[in-house]
Scaffold this active site. Structure first.
Site, PDB file in Angstrom:
ATOM      1  N   ARG A  62       0.814  -1.214   0.000  1.00  0.00           N
ATOM      2  CA  ARG A  62       0.000   0.000   0.000  1.00  0.00           C
ATOM      3  C   ARG A  62       0.849   1.266   0.000  1.00  0.00           C
ATOM      4  NH1 ARG A  62      -3.006  -3.108   3.402  1.00  0.00           N
ATOM      5  NH2 ARG A  62      -1.987  -2.077   5.141  1.00  0.00           N
ATOM      6  N   GLU A  99       4.123  -9.828  16.078  1.00  0.00           N
ATOM      7  CA  GLU A  99       3.487 -10.294  17.317  1.00  0.00           C
ATOM      8  C   GLU A  99       3.816 -11.771  17.531  1.00  0.00           C
ATOM      9  OE1 GLU A  99      -0.985 -10.158  19.282  1.00  0.00           O
ATOM     10  OE2 GLU A  99      -0.687  -9.526  17.214  1.00  0.00           O
TER      11      GLU A  99
END
Lengths: 177, 177
Positions: A62, A99
Site C-alpha cells: 500500500r 506479534e
C-alpha cells in the site's frame, strides 16, 4: 473542511480484518478521491520542505501508491522496500519482530547512493517494526533517514516513540487514532 | 536522447528470475530516475489525452508505483486491483489462467462508479492474463475499459492481441521487447 476531518470521514473501519479482534483502517476511499490525494501529498511535501530529501523509500504494497505520488510531486527517486523474495537484483535483508514470529524486508544493494537523505513512507504506522527495518537498511547502505511519512498513525501502538528512539528523526502523519 | 533508448539503457535484465529460464525485466533503475519517471508519466497522459479517463486501476504490486504517479499527474481516482485476500471491504474476484494453475485478482465492489471509463495500468505486459481479469471486473462493476497502459511490453507473449480481442481498446507501452 479541514484535511483531517475529511480524511476521517473517508477512512473506513473494517472490523475483524485481517483477523478477529483487529479493526482495519481502509484507506481505499481516500485513494478514490483525487483532490484529497493531491492535498495529502502537498501537505507531506510542505512538511518536509526544510529537510533535504534525496529519495523516498516506500514500503510494499500500500505504501507504493502514495509513495509514487510523493516521488512524482517532489521529483525525487522512488525506492521500493519489498517483502522477501520479490526484488530481482542483489539485495540486503532486515529481519524484524512480529506479534508472532519474524518477518523480512529487502532493498536492492544499489538502491541509494551513499550520503543520501531518504524519507520513508508507508500508508499506516502501527508498531513501527517495518519502518524501523527500512530505516536500518538505509543506514546499512550508507544513507541517512530524513524522516518518516504516514497517512495514518495508530497512536496506541506507540510506533512514533519507537522510531524517535531508533533514529531521532521526525515522524509525520495526517491523522492519528 | 529518445525516451525509449533511455528506458532501454535503464531497464536491467535479470537471468533466471523468478525461476530458471525466465529473463526478468527489472524496472527499479527507472523508478530511481525521477526525470525519467516524469517523462514516462507525461507521455502516458499525453497518449490518452483524447480519451475520457475517469480513474486508473493499477495492479498489485509494481503497478501501484507508476499507477500512483499517473493518478497524481492526471488528477483522477486511484483504484487498486489486488491479489486474493488483500482487500478489506466487500469485493468481487476474477480467476485467470497461469502457465500452471489459476490465480485470482480482486476489486472492491464500490471501487468505481457505473459508466466510468477506467484506464488499467501495470508495469509490464506479458500474456495479459492479469490485465484481462482486471478489465472483466471493471465491466462487471458497470464500468468501461478506457485502455491499457504498461511501461514494458514482452511482445513475443502476444498480450496486446489478447487485450485487443477481449476489449477492442488501445494498449499503450513505452518500450517493447
Amino acid at each position: 473542511m479541514d484535511i483531517r476531518t475529511e480524511l476521517d470521514q473517508l477512512i473506513r473501519d473494517i472490523p475483524d480484518f485481517p483477523r478477529k479482534g483487529i479493526v482495519f483502517k481502509d484507506i481505499t476511499p481516500v485513494l478514490s478521491n483525487s483532490e484529497m490525494c493531491l492535498a495529502v501529498v502537498a501537505e507531506i511535501k510542505n512538511h518536509f520542505a526544510s529537510v533535504k530529501v534525496d529519495a523516498i523509500a516506500a514500503i510494499e504494497a500500500r505504501g507504493f501508491i502514495m509513495g509514487g505520488m510523493i516521488a512524482h510531486e517532489m521529483n525525487i527517486p522512488f525506492i521500493p522496500v519489498r517483502k522477501a523474495g520479490k526484488l530481482p537484483y542483489e539485495k540486503i535483508e532486515q529481519k524484524y519482530d512480529l506479534e508472532y514470529g519474524t518477518a523480512i524486508v529487502e532493498m536492492h544493494k544499489d538502491a541509494i547512493e551513499k550520503g543520501w537523505n531518504v524519507l520513508i513512507h508507508d500508508d499506516l504506522l502501527a508498531t513501527g517494526g517495518t519502518a524501523e527495518a527500512a530505516g536500518k537498511m538505509i543506514q546499512r547502505l550508507g544513507g541517512k533517514v530524513a524522516g518518516f511519512s504516514f497517512m495514518v498513525n495508530l497512536s496506541f501502538l506507540l510506533g512514533e516513540d519507537r522510531l524517535r528512539k531508533a533514529f531521532g528523526t521526525d515522524t509525520h502523519y495526517l491523522i492519528s487514532y
